[in-house]
Scaffold this active site. Structure first.
Site, mmCIF file in Angstrom:
data_model
loop_
_atom_site.group_PDB
_atom_site.id
_atom_site.type_symbol
_atom_site.label_atom_id
_atom_site.label_comp_id
_atom_site.label_asym_id
_atom_site.label_seq_id
_atom_site.Cartn_x
_atom_site.Cartn_y
_atom_site.Cartn_z
ATOM 1 C CE LYS A 107 17.158 -30.167 -11.673
ATOM 2 N NZ LYS A 107 18.405 -30.347 -12.507
ATOM 3 C CE1 TYR A 152 16.032 -24.927 -11.547
ATOM 4 C CE2 TYR A 152 16.771 -26.565 -13.125
ATOM 5 C CZ TYR A 152 16.906 -25.922 -11.911
ATOM 6 O OH TYR A 152 17.927 -26.284 -11.062
HETATM 7 P P1 NAD Z 1 28.054 -34.600 -11.701
HETATM 8 O O1 NAD Z 1 28.113 -35.666 -12.719
HETATM 9 O O2 NAD Z 1 28.965 -33.433 -11.864
HETATM 10 O O3 NAD Z 1 28.307 -35.194 -10.247
HETATM 11 C C1 NAD Z 1 27.690 -36.389 -9.810
HETATM 12 C C2 NAD Z 1 28.454 -36.948 -8.632
HETATM 13 O O4 NAD Z 1 27.849 -38.188 -8.278
HETATM 14 C C3 NAD Z 1 29.928 -37.216 -8.921
HETATM 15 O O5 NAD Z 1 30.695 -36.868 -7.819
HETATM 16 C C4 NAD Z 1 29.975 -38.724 -9.109
HETATM 17 O O6 NAD Z 1 31.225 -39.281 -8.744
HETATM 18 C C5 NAD Z 1 28.871 -39.181 -8.169
HETATM 19 N N1 NAD Z 1 28.336 -40.495 -8.531
HETATM 20 C C6 NAD Z 1 28.034 -41.447 -7.651
HETATM 21 N N2 NAD Z 1 27.592 -42.556 -8.257
HETATM 22 C C7 NAD Z 1 27.635 -42.297 -9.574
HETATM 23 C C8 NAD Z 1 27.301 -43.078 -10.736
HETATM 24 N N3 NAD Z 1 26.816 -44.316 -10.634
HETATM 25 N N4 NAD Z 1 27.450 -42.486 -11.934
HETATM 26 C C9 NAD Z 1 27.892 -41.225 -12.058
HETATM 27 N N5 NAD Z 1 28.222 -40.444 -10.991
HETATM 28 C C10 NAD Z 1 28.106 -40.991 -9.764
HETATM 29 O O7 NAD Z 1 26.534 -34.124 -11.630
HETATM 30 P P2 NAD Z 1 25.980 -32.746 -11.065
HETATM 31 O O8 NAD Z 1 25.848 -31.776 -12.183
HETATM 32 O O9 NAD Z 1 26.740 -32.338 -9.873
HETATM 33 O O10 NAD Z 1 24.473 -33.175 -10.673
HETATM 34 C C11 NAD Z 1 24.183 -33.861 -9.488
HETATM 35 C C12 NAD Z 1 22.703 -33.632 -9.102
HETATM 36 O O11 NAD Z 1 22.492 -32.233 -8.942
HETATM 37 C C13 NAD Z 1 21.707 -34.090 -10.164
HETATM 38 O O12 NAD Z 1 20.556 -34.595 -9.520
HETATM 39 C C14 NAD Z 1 21.349 -32.804 -10.904
HETATM 40 O O13 NAD Z 1 20.058 -32.826 -11.470
HETATM 41 C C15 NAD Z 1 21.450 -31.793 -9.795
HETATM 42 N N6 NAD Z 1 21.792 -30.436 -10.292
HETATM 43 C C16 NAD Z 1 21.055 -29.381 -9.876
HETATM 44 C C17 NAD Z 1 21.369 -28.105 -10.291
HETATM 45 C C18 NAD Z 1 20.581 -26.921 -9.781
HETATM 46 O O14 NAD Z 1 20.684 -25.839 -10.358
HETATM 47 N N7 NAD Z 1 19.822 -27.079 -8.712
HETATM 48 C C19 NAD Z 1 22.432 -27.903 -11.172
HETATM 49 C C20 NAD Z 1 23.181 -29.012 -11.568
HETATM 50 C C21 NAD Z 1 22.856 -30.275 -11.125
#
Ligand code: NAD
Length: 369
Positions: A138, A223
């Protein structure tokens, strides 16, 4: 269109969750058949950031019907570490640019898209074209058009598309849905819901509109919006909203905080808030004719609990929400059943969030009906 969580099957599932505690799905659920077959669904995580590293990969180890079998990453060095830790063969490791080669790899069934929001559609569509099912984090994407493209691509490929709405599998949230649907306290009248945290690093993608699509509304307000929809069991007919920025350096691209109000067809009113400025917001309260119930906290990975106006507590044991979400999707694939969190559900939220932003931008109530 009704929100999810409205069927008797969901109530039964809730009861099963409560009765069985862990493992979280009762013996009479469809998973019994999947378990007999012994087949597991092979997942590839696409995007190896914080959520994949600290939640999804560990959760996959706790699932009954899933296996972490592959990776998609833009950083080959990361894959080395993951390969060693999870025993993933080289042939199951891809970059964002080589995903189409997955079409020749029967050892990957699902691509779980876990990148910044604005990259979800690109990867989901590549996965579908390679013949893989898609589970996508999401918010589904940053525009209604891109959500629709994802739905179309998966439909065209004959593959399932689910959105990572982990709270649809969380027993305390499910219990509140039961209280709402069974009208334990009468008809719902007012829902208050909010989620926020104090954001750190000013250079992160969450503060970049092009990658995030918006600010705290898209990230965590979703949420609160979900809670409004699954508690009311209805879709909003109109929305008004207001945003604020008190730190224009950090929040030059997205809102810092937002509050919105919504009306549902039955007359339920909802008040929501989302912020990147204040920690400790993450709850909901539903007020009905004869009482109320609330979860505080409502949306976290654990520690979810609540109260009711009659003095009873709401406190089902914590589960690994991500393991439950992935096991459910695996069972849907194994048993050829539809997911209860399909792309259409993600699209509905994005549509409403775009209306919330329009209301904030114009200062006018936006009709959704
Ligand atoms: P994060 O920044 O920790 O990780 C993002 C990943 O994407 C990294 O590995 C990064 O290298 C990669 N990436 C690829 N292209 C990129 C770019 N152009 N710029 C930046 N990063 C790039 O983020 P996250 O917290 O893991 O979130 C990722 C997804 O998961 C988002 O859509 C977020 O909304 C979702 N999320 C959901 C929950 C949940 O509880 N369901 C919790 C956290 C995040």
């Amino acid at each position: 269109m009704k929100a999810s969580f409205h069927s008797r099957r969901d109530f039964l599932k809730t009861t099963a969750l409560a009765a069985a505690s862990l493992p979280f799905i009762g013996a009479f659920s469809p998973c019994a058949r999947a378990a007999e077959s012994g087949r597991k669904i092979n997942f590839a995580l696409a995007g190896l950031g914080s959520l994949s590293t600290y939640q999804l990969a560990p959760a996959l180890q706790k699932t009954n019907f899933c296996k972490l079998a592959g990776l998609v990453t833009g950083t080959p060095a990361k894959a080395e570490h993951w390969k060693a830790q999870y025993g993933i063969p080289d042939k199951n490791i891809y970059s964002y640019d080589t995903m189409e080669k997955m079409a020749d790899n029967p050892d990957i069934d699902v691509v779980y898209v876990v990148t910044p929001n604005a990259l979800h559609a690109d990867l989901a569509i590549k996965a579908a074209k390679a013949g893989k099912h898609v589970l996508c984090e999401k918010p589904m994407e940053v525009s209604v058009e891109k959500c629709q493209q994802m739905i179309d691509a998966c439909k065209q490929a004959g593959r399932q598309l689910a959105i990572g709405y982990r709270l649809h599998f969380e027993p305390n949230n499910l219990e509140c849905v039961r209280l709402a649907r069974e009208k334990t306290f009468g008809d719902l009248k007012i829902i208050d819901a909010g989620f926020g945290f104090r954001i750190g690093d000013p250079t992160q993608w969450r503060l970049n509109r092009a990658l995030a699509g918006g600010g705290p509304l898209m990230d965590v307000g979703i949420y609160a919006l979900q809670a409004m929809r699954y508690l009311s069991g209805e879709e909003p007919v109109c929305v008004s909203a207001i945003t604020t920025v008190t730190d224009p350096v950090k929040f030059k691209d997205v809102e810092e905080s937002i509050v919105w109000e919504m009306k549902f067809p039955s007359g339920v009113l909802a008040h929501g808030s989302a912020t990147y400025k204040v920690s400790g917001i993450g709850s909901f309260r539903a007020s009905a004719d004869n009482g109320w119930f609330e979860l505080a906290p409502a949306f976290y990975y654990d520690g979810i609990r609540g109260r009711r106006s009659d003095g009873e507590q709401i406190h089902f044991p914590a589960i690994d929400q991500f393991a439950a979400e992935m096991d459910d999707f695996a069972q849907c694939i194994l048993n050829n059943q539809p997911t209860k969190v399909p792309g259409e559900e993600g699209l509905r939220d994005v549509k409403i969030m775009m209306a919330i932003y329009e209301a904030a931008r114009t200062g006018k109530t936006v009709n959704l009906a």
